[in-house]
Design a protein around this motif. Structure first.
Motif, mmCIF file in Angstrom:
data_model
loop_
_atom_site.group_PDB
_atom_site.id
_atom_site.type_symbol
_atom_site.label_atom_id
_atom_site.label_comp_id
_atom_site.label_asym_id
_atom_site.label_seq_id
_atom_site.Cartn_x
_atom_site.Cartn_y
_atom_site.Cartn_z
ATOM 1 N N VAL A 136 0.667 -1.085 -0.102
ATOM 2 C CA VAL A 136 -0.033 -0.368 -0.070
ATOM 3 C C VAL A 136 0.967 1.291 0.055
ATOM 4 N N TYR A 137 0.601 2.002 -0.772
ATOM 5 C CA TYR A 137 1.007 3.623 -0.898
ATOM 6 C C TYR A 137 0.372 4.126 -1.404
ATOM 7 N N SER A 138 0.467 5.383 -0.748
ATOM 8 C CA SER A 138 -0.066 6.678 -0.893
ATOM 9 C C SER A 138 0.675 7.902 -1.847
ATOM 10 N N CYS A 139 -0.274 8.362 -2.075
ATOM 11 C CA CYS A 139 0.400 9.802 -3.639
ATOM 12 C C CYS A 139 -0.465 11.347 -3.180
ATOM 13 N N ASN A 140 0.493 12.048 -2.959
ATOM 14 C CA ASN A 140 0.021 13.383 -3.163
ATOM 15 C C ASN A 140 -0.863 13.936 -4.757
ATOM 16 N N GLY A 141 -0.863 13.107 -5.170
ATOM 17 C CA GLY A 141 -1.855 13.271 -6.210
ATOM 18 C C GLY A 141 -2.705 13.594 -6.261
ATOM 19 N N ALA A 142 -3.914 13.276 -7.844
ATOM 20 C CA ALA A 142 -4.487 12.944 -7.788
ATOM 21 C C ALA A 142 -5.154 11.794 -8.103
ATOM 22 N N PRO A 143 -6.348 11.126 -8.647
ATOM 23 C CA PRO A 143 -6.610 9.383 -8.646
ATOM 24 C C PRO A 143 -5.513 8.995 -10.109
ATOM 25 N N VAL A 144 -5.582 9.785 -11.016
ATOM 26 C CA VAL A 144 -4.604 9.878 -12.149
ATOM 27 C C VAL A 144 -3.305 9.338 -11.999
ATOM 28 N N ASP A 145 -3.118 10.655 -11.261
ATOM 29 C CA ASP A 145 -1.183 10.303 -11.082
ATOM 30 C C ASP A 145 -1.239 9.048 -10.108
ATOM 31 N N CYS A 146 -1.290 8.744 -8.455
ATOM 32 C CA CYS A 146 -1.784 7.669 -8.446
ATOM 33 C C CYS A 146 -1.461 5.864 -9.620
ATOM 34 N N VAL A 147 -3.087 6.213 -10.549
ATOM 35 C CA VAL A 147 -2.110 4.635 -11.761
ATOM 36 C C VAL A 147 -0.686 5.179 -11.970
ATOM 37 N N LYS A 148 -0.775 6.035 -12.563
ATOM 38 C CA LYS A 148 0.694 6.552 -13.631
ATOM 39 C C LYS A 148 1.979 6.046 -12.515
ATOM 40 N N MET A 149 1.827 6.724 -11.023
ATOM 41 C CA MET A 149 2.867 6.818 -10.256
ATOM 42 C C MET A 149 3.456 5.282 -9.846
ATOM 43 N N ALA A 150 2.553 4.029 -9.921
ATOM 44 C CA ALA A 150 2.312 2.774 -9.603
ATOM 45 C C ALA A 150 3.007 2.183 -11.557
ATOM 46 N N LEU A 151 2.453 2.432 -11.974
ATOM 47 C CA LEU A 151 2.605 1.600 -13.259
ATOM 48 C C LEU A 151 3.720 2.142 -13.156
ATOM 49 N N GLN A 152 5.132 2.471 -13.449
ATOM 50 C CA GLN A 152 5.798 3.702 -13.594
ATOM 51 C C GLN A 152 7.164 3.335 -12.611
ATOM 52 N N ASN A 153 6.324 3.669 -11.068
ATOM 53 C CA ASN A 153 7.502 3.283 -10.356
ATOM 54 C C ASN A 153 7.561 2.559 -9.036
ATOM 55 N N ILE A 154 6.085 2.121 -9.228
ATOM 56 C CA ILE A 154 6.216 0.230 -7.913
ATOM 57 C C ILE A 154 6.181 -0.673 -8.618
ATOM 58 N N CYS A 155 5.232 -0.954 -9.833
ATOM 59 C CA CYS A 155 4.569 -2.791 -10.066
ATOM 60 C C CYS A 155 5.846 -2.758 -11.083
ATOM 61 N N GLU A 156 6.713 -4.198 -10.395
ATOM 62 C CA GLU A 156 7.574 -5.076 -11.470
ATOM 63 C C GLU A 156 7.084 -5.434 -12.518
ATOM 64 N N ARG A 157 5.681 -5.497 -12.797
ATOM 65 C CA ARG A 157 5.095 -6.102 -13.555
ATOM 66 C C ARG A 157 3.691 -5.645 -14.042
ATOM 67 N N ARG A 158 3.374 -5.565 -15.267
ATOM 68 C CA ARG A 158 2.097 -5.005 -15.597
ATOM 69 C C ARG A 158 0.853 -5.731 -15.467
ATOM 70 N N PRO A 159 0.437 -4.787 -14.107
ATOM 71 C CA PRO A 159 -0.975 -5.689 -14.069
ATOM 72 C C PRO A 159 -2.164 -6.036 -14.642
ATOM 73 N N ASP A 160 -2.617 -7.374 -13.964
ATOM 74 C CA ASP A 160 -3.323 -7.697 -15.059
ATOM 75 C C ASP A 160 -4.896 -7.152 -14.931
ATOM 76 N N MET A 161 -5.068 -6.368 -14.208
ATOM 77 C CA MET A 161 -6.170 -5.579 -13.915
ATOM 78 C C MET A 161 -5.869 -4.332 -12.842
ATOM 79 N N ILE A 162 -7.133 -3.256 -13.553
ATOM 80 C CA ILE A 162 -6.551 -2.116 -12.709
ATOM 81 C C ILE A 162 -8.446 -1.995 -12.170
ATOM 82 N N ILE A 163 -8.814 -1.388 -10.506
ATOM 83 C CA ILE A 163 -9.902 -1.451 -10.624
ATOM 84 C C ILE A 163 -9.008 -0.189 -9.165
#
Length: 252
Positions: free
Chosen positions: A66-93
């Protein structure tokens, strides 16, 4: 290897809805949560272009990060995909949102912003929302439906350019599931004026939703008002194809 699901919302990483969603799914997939550090309702597909973004690790245990981000919801997705996820998610919810995102609310929703961003990345994406704004809303009746819908999407995927907007009525049990269109509605009396003791006026964004087609029985609003779970397939292609048939008169 277990599936990987990326979860975000617009109510904040600490909200009961996103914590309940994680608990419902952590036995069927590895979960990464990256959500705003506070409420960001109404941010839709906005992202931050003028402030630096920060990630804060809030929790890490077997299968759940679990991470928090100081940005908007879309920022959270962008940040997670590039900086947290070690592989491509199978699904986003996105979700579970406190409050519905049916009808025109889908256009304003940060929860739908999460889902649309996932769809733009060609990742199967779903938004879950409950028609209950309370902080302690009861999400337990949603459990079997969310597990079923999530497992179905993980197994079958979704067509390119289509995500799902799933809304639940506030009830202990549901009459069934309706796959339906987005209803037309409008927000009225959207601001209320107040006077500050220091001598200036200010306004709160409020408003009252009005169903502009109350007789229609094929809409998400009707389904929710009548006790059904509403699933609205949502396209990210905004082209008005029917209007394109008139293009000759515009291109002359």
């Amino acid at each position: 290897m277990r599936p990987l699901i990326l979860i975000s919302n617009d109510d904040g990483y600490q909200a009961k809805g996103i914590r309940s969603l994680t608990a419902m799914l952590e036995d069927i997939a590895d979960i990464i949560v990256c959500a705003p550090d506070d409420a960001r309702s109404g941010f839709s597909c906005a992202f931050s272009a003028t402030i630096p973004l920060k990630l804060t690790l809030r929790e890490k245990r077997e299968g759940v990060t679990v991470y928090s981000c100081n940005g908007a919801p879309v920022d959270c997705v962008k940040m997670a995909l590039q900086n947290i996820c070690e592989r491509r998610p199978d699904m986003i919810i996105g979700g579970i949102n406190h409050g519905d995102n049916a009808s025109v609310n889908a256009h304003y929703s940060g929860t739908m912003g999460v889902t649309i961003e996932g769809c733009l990345k060609y990742i199967p994406s779903v938004a879950y929302s409950l028609c209950d704004h309370r902080e302690d809303a009861d999400f337990e009746p949603l459990r079997p439906y969310i597990r079923k819908f999530t497992e179905k999407v993980l197994k079958e995927g979704l067509p390119k350019g289509i995500c799902l907007n799933v809304n639940f009525p506030a009830a202990k049990a549901f009459k069934g599931v309706k796959v339906c269109r987005m209803g037309f509605g409008s927000w009225q009396n959207e601001t209320t004026k107040c006077h500050h003791p220091r001598g200036y006026d200010y306004w709160w964004m409020v408003g009252h939703y009005h169903n502009d087609e109350p007789e229609a029985t094929d809409t998400d609003r009707w389904a929710l008002d009548n006790g059904y779970v509403a699933i609205t397939p949502t396209e990210i292609d905004l082209t008005a194809y029917e209007f394109m048939s008139q293009k000759e008169s515009w291109e002359e």
